[in-house]
Design an enzyme around this catalytic site. Structure first.
Site, mmCIF file in Angstrom:
data_model
loop_
_atom_site.group_PDB
_atom_site.id
_atom_site.type_symbol
_atom_site.label_atom_id
_atom_site.label_comp_id
_atom_site.label_asym_id
_atom_site.label_seq_id
_atom_site.Cartn_x
_atom_site.Cartn_y
_atom_site.Cartn_z
ATOM 1 N N LEU A 1 0.858 -1.179 0.000
ATOM 2 C CA LEU A 1 0.000 0.000 0.000
ATOM 3 C C LEU A 1 0.894 1.228 0.000
ATOM 4 C CD1 LEU A 1 -2.681 -0.922 2.735
ATOM 5 C CD2 LEU A 1 -2.977 -0.985 0.257
ATOM 6 N N ASP A 2 0.495 2.274 -0.709
ATOM 7 C CA ASP A 2 1.261 3.519 -0.704
ATOM 8 C C ASP A 2 1.407 4.042 0.723
ATOM 9 O OD1 ASP A 2 1.320 3.324 -3.435
ATOM 10 O OD2 ASP A 2 -0.198 4.873 -3.791
ATOM 11 N N ARG A 3 2.464 4.774 0.974
ATOM 12 C CA ARG A 3 2.733 5.256 2.326
ATOM 13 C C ARG A 3 1.574 6.062 2.937
ATOM 14 N NH1 ARG A 3 8.542 7.258 4.657
ATOM 15 N NH2 ARG A 3 7.874 7.294 6.831
ATOM 16 N N VAL B 1 -1.545 5.766 2.520
ATOM 17 C CA VAL B 1 -2.790 4.998 2.508
ATOM 18 C C VAL B 1 -2.861 4.106 3.749
ATOM 19 C CG1 VAL B 1 -4.129 3.274 1.222
ATOM 20 C CG2 VAL B 1 -2.815 5.024 -0.006
#
Length: 228
Positions: free
Chosen positions: A62-64, A66
């Site tokens: 997951l993107d940071r 998110v």
């Protein structure tokens, strides 16, 4: 912050799922910040009294900025099988996103061709295939409106980098706090209103349905949407 029992969403002998906090990185990067996979290893080592640490495989990312469900494998067999499950798109991922602009249609499917600039860590979306692009597809539906903000449920069919962020922005609905993709201002907490709400798949070893659900962050804004 270290991982505690409160962060745990699911665990058995093969898998462990955590409700990721926005701001945590999943694997080590150039920042040098302690990544989530290392935090989970520390948690497992303490929980099961394994001073030499424990095996932990990263299944997806997951993107940071998110939050939400993030799954790890506790055995090499589970990692190999979960990698195949994700590769074959045999997993259903459901996200919640909050946007300020109401979508022109209450539901729909978005298809774009994405190109990533690795130097700037930014993805651009194109309506048609271009050199170096990857096809990205998601479906969305409008769930609710609250105080001038709109809650969308998003089901990505593909798993491209920054896919939901750039596709919603291309639709004219940048995610709240995501100034990288067109929202007017960023969050001081380094988060955006994108949450991995649910992960559903067939267990790689037990062959039983697994449904992992993550509550929304409690930050004075997000939790107001929990009622939906």
């Amino acid at each position: 912050m270290p991982i505690t029992d409160k962060d745990l969403l699911y665990e058995d002998n093969h898998l462990i799922a955590i409700n990721k906090r926005a701001g945590d990185i999943v694997q080590v990067d150039e920042t040098g910040d302690q990544p989530l996979d290392e935090k989970v290893k520390v948690y497992l080592a303490a929980k099961y009294n394994k001073p030499n640490s424990a095996f932990l495989g990263v299944v997806h990312r997951l993107d940071r900025p998110v939050s939400g469900v993030i799954l790890f494998a506790k055995t090499s067999k589970a990692l190999e099988r979960m990698n195949a499950i994700f590769k074959n798109r045999e997993v259903k991922k459901t996200y919640w996103a909050v946007v300020r602009n109401k979508p022109s249609k209450p539901s729909g499917t978005l298809i774009n061709w994405l190109v990533k600039n690795t130097q700037k860590n930014v993805v651009t979306a194109h309506p048609n295939e271009v050199a170096g692009s990857q096809r990205a597809e998601l479906s969305y539906r409008l769930i609710a409106e609250l105080g001038g903000y709109y809650l969308l449920e998003v089901d990505p069919l593909t798993g491209r980098s920054h896919q939901i962020r750039v596709q919603l922005a291309t639709m004219g609905c940048p995610i709240v706090g995501d100034n990288k993709y067109g929202y007017p201002r960023g969050s001081r907490k380094g988060s955006i209103c994108l949450h991995a709400r649910r992960l559903q798949f067939l267990h790689p070893v037990k062959k039983e349905p697994v449904n992992i659900f993550a509550k929304l962050p409690v930050d004075g804004f997000w939790e107001r949407f929990e009622q939906f």
